[in-house]
Design an enzyme around this catalytic site. Sequence first.
Site, PDB file in Angstrom:
ATOM      1  N   CYS A  13      -6.143  16.246  -1.265  1.00 40.32           N
ATOM      2  CA  CYS A  13      -6.844  15.691  -0.087  1.00 40.32           C
ATOM      3  C   CYS A  13      -6.461  16.385   1.217  1.00 40.32           C
ATOM      4  O   CYS A  13      -7.115  16.175   2.238  1.00 40.32           O
ATOM      5  CB  CYS A  13      -6.611  14.198   0.011  1.00 40.32           C
ATOM      6  N   HIS A  60      -8.307  12.149   7.165  1.00 40.36           N
ATOM      7  CA  HIS A  60      -8.760  12.027   5.786  1.00 40.36           C
ATOM      8  C   HIS A  60      -9.196  10.580   5.544  1.00 40.36           C
ATOM      9  O   HIS A  60      -8.486   9.635   5.899  1.00 40.36           O
ATOM     10  CB  HIS A  60      -7.629  12.410   4.831  1.00 40.36           C
ATOM     11  N   ASN A  63     -13.627   7.978  -0.732  1.00 39.72           N
ATOM     12  CA  ASN A  63     -12.637   9.039  -0.555  1.00 39.72           C
ATOM     13  C   ASN A  63     -13.129  10.300  -1.272  1.00 39.72           C
ATOM     14  O   ASN A  63     -13.184  10.334  -2.495  1.00 39.72           O
ATOM     15  CB  ASN A  63     -11.292   8.558  -1.138  1.00 39.72           C
TER      16      ASN A  63
HETATM   17  N1  COA Z   1     -10.929  -5.138  -8.144  1.00 36.66           N
HETATM   18  C1  COA Z   1     -10.288  -6.302  -8.279  1.00 36.66           C
HETATM   19  N2  COA Z   1      -8.958  -6.389  -8.481  1.00 36.66           N
HETATM   20  C2  COA Z   1      -8.272  -5.233  -8.535  1.00 36.66           C
HETATM   21  C3  COA Z   1      -8.879  -3.990  -8.394  1.00 36.66           C
HETATM   22  C4  COA Z   1     -10.279  -3.951  -8.203  1.00 36.66           C
HETATM   23  N3  COA Z   1     -10.968  -2.816  -8.052  1.00 36.66           N
HETATM   24  N4  COA Z   1      -7.942  -3.020  -8.477  1.00 36.66           N
HETATM   25  C5  COA Z   1      -6.771  -3.634  -8.666  1.00 36.66           C
HETATM   26  N5  COA Z   1      -6.955  -4.983  -8.700  1.00 36.66           N
HETATM   27  C6  COA Z   1      -5.967  -6.025  -8.891  1.00 36.66           C
HETATM   28  C7  COA Z   1      -4.734  -5.553  -9.606  1.00 36.66           C
HETATM   29  O1  COA Z   1      -4.939  -5.562 -11.010  1.00 36.66           O
HETATM   30  C8  COA Z   1      -3.727  -6.575  -9.181  1.00 36.66           C
HETATM   31  O2  COA Z   1      -3.902  -7.737  -9.928  1.00 36.66           O
HETATM   32  P1  COA Z   1      -2.644  -8.596 -10.440  1.00 36.66           P
HETATM   33  O3  COA Z   1      -1.974  -9.053  -9.171  1.00 36.66           O
HETATM   34  O4  COA Z   1      -3.281  -9.664 -11.231  1.00 36.66           O
HETATM   35  O5  COA Z   1      -1.813  -7.634 -11.216  1.00 36.66           O
HETATM   36  C9  COA Z   1      -4.125  -6.880  -7.736  1.00 36.66           C
HETATM   37  O6  COA Z   1      -5.495  -6.458  -7.632  1.00 36.66           O
HETATM   38  C10 COA Z   1      -3.286  -6.166  -6.734  1.00 36.66           C
HETATM   39  O7  COA Z   1      -3.206  -4.797  -7.131  1.00 36.66           O
HETATM   40  P2  COA Z   1      -2.472  -3.741  -6.272  1.00 36.66           P
HETATM   41  O8  COA Z   1      -2.639  -2.403  -6.915  1.00 36.66           O
HETATM   42  O9  COA Z   1      -1.093  -4.202  -5.963  1.00 36.66           O
HETATM   43  O10 COA Z   1      -3.367  -3.824  -4.949  1.00 36.66           O
HETATM   44  P3  COA Z   1      -3.138  -3.187  -3.540  1.00 36.66           P
HETATM   45  O11 COA Z   1      -3.160  -4.220  -2.522  1.00 36.66           O
HETATM   46  O12 COA Z   1      -2.006  -2.197  -3.541  1.00 36.66           O
HETATM   47  O13 COA Z   1      -4.492  -2.341  -3.377  1.00 36.66           O
HETATM   48  C11 COA Z   1      -5.256  -0.098  -3.477  1.00 36.66           C
HETATM   49  C12 COA Z   1      -4.788  -1.290  -4.264  1.00 36.66           C
HETATM   50  C13 COA Z   1      -5.533   1.050  -4.464  1.00 36.66           C
HETATM   51  C14 COA Z   1      -6.563  -0.434  -2.769  1.00 36.66           C
HETATM   52  C15 COA Z   1      -4.175   0.297  -2.438  1.00 36.66           C
HETATM   53  O14 COA Z   1      -2.915   0.392  -3.052  1.00 36.66           O
HETATM   54  C16 COA Z   1      -4.487   1.574  -1.764  1.00 36.66           C
HETATM   55  O15 COA Z   1      -5.456   1.686  -1.059  1.00 36.66           O
HETATM   56  N6  COA Z   1      -3.635   2.616  -1.925  1.00 36.66           N
HETATM   57  C17 COA Z   1      -3.910   3.928  -1.412  1.00 36.66           C
HETATM   58  C18 COA Z   1      -4.782   4.644  -2.392  1.00 36.66           C
HETATM   59  C19 COA Z   1      -5.375   5.901  -1.852  1.00 36.66           C
HETATM   60  O16 COA Z   1      -5.891   5.895  -0.775  1.00 36.66           O
HETATM   61  N7  COA Z   1      -5.292   6.978  -2.628  1.00 36.66           N
HETATM   62  C20 COA Z   1      -5.812   8.235  -2.297  1.00 36.66           C
HETATM   63  C21 COA Z   1      -4.988   8.882  -1.233  1.00 36.66           C
HETATM   64  S1  COA Z   1      -5.526  10.486  -0.893  1.00 36.66           S
END
Ligand code: COA
Length: 319
Positions: free
Chosen positions: A109, A246, A276
């Site tokens: 990215c 980004h 993204n």
């Molecule tokens: N829909 C519904 N629930 C979802 C889900 C979706 N698409 N994806 C994950 N969940 C659930 C998980 O299973 C988890 O459930 P549980 O508590 O029963 O285990 C819960 O939501 C929380 O998951 P978690 O991964 O801890 O959520 P989060 O608050 O960290 O959000 C992201 C997840 C991916 C949105 C967040 O971590 C994020 O944005 N990270 C950066 C990712 C990114 O930008 N990457 C590219 C960088 S270049």
Amino acid sequence: MKIIGTGSALPDKQVSNEDLTKLVDTSDEWIRERTGIGSRHISTGETAASLAAEACKRALENAGREAVQVELLLVATCSPEMALPCTACQVQELTGAENAVAFDLNAACAGFLFALNTAYAYLSAGIYRNALIAGTEVLSKIVDWTDRGTCILFGDGAGAVMVEQCGSGGVLGFVQHSDGRRGNVLACGSRPLENPYHGERDFMRYVQMDGREVFAFAVRQVPASIEEALEKAGLEVEDVDLFVLHQANRRIIEGIARRLKADISRFPMNLDRVGNMSSAAIPVLLDELNRQGRLIPGMTLALSGFGAGLTYGACILQW
Ligand code: COA
């Protein structure tokens, strides 16, 4: 070095959050709240090369330059259609930039930003006088469409800029960083080893990500690298008109704005419509801003990319 033209190209097919609820257990509300993303464009046949070529043609047209004038053609991508030839050589053929030297660069990215800085080094050294730089991705082919934690985040598309040497203004300062020790936080395999001599081994076919780690990394390192680049440029956060970051996640961008103590209105976003797009994110957003007339000559922009590697950096430039 100055940006003199921009262009972008997105696949025709749009996929909404609602559409994704038919594939995985998720909801529009969850995706919007956690990421700010509402829909994304997904390839139904467009490739990293075809999208980049279209974006490059539009950037050339916007710059008022001909393809044959291009001396350096850089393509940033982590989702090329072909291992050989490189995407940049395919784009060269598709655009007719026959006099350019063309090669790819992969810094995930941060790829477009690193390519921009690479072009800056070549132009500053006087090796080339201009460059056409594209960021292009078809991430939909490296994403696991059964994994709700990742498939909701990414989109396909390409953006490009034409740059030229200039006397004053343009790039004022930049920084780039890599931290290979943390590569496992966001990773994807390329091709499995299939020679007759190898033993059984695991192969990572699709993107795997520790979302929380990536989130924390971005909110901590991006503001620091922007401040570092500003210091090199002899400027302060208050001097920046627009932060073109980004487009990974709305909450990440809001966190960065808070750390920089800068109003969120100075952080344009399009991730709600495109998701993204990795190395395509910054040039696509730049092109949208340019075509909306929001980039006024003399404005100071802070560009910043971050992602797998880990890689991150910033570039301060005067429009
Ligand atoms: N829909 C519904 N629930 C979802 C889900 C979706 N698409 N994806 C994950 N969940 C659930 C998980 O299973 C988890 O459930 P549980 O508590 O029963 O285990 C819960 O939501 C929380 O998951 P978690 O991964 O801890 O959520 P989060 O608050 O960290 O959000 C992201 C997840 C991916 C949105 C967040 O971590 C994020 O944005 N990270 C950066 C990712 C990114 O930008 N990457 C590219 C960088 S270049």
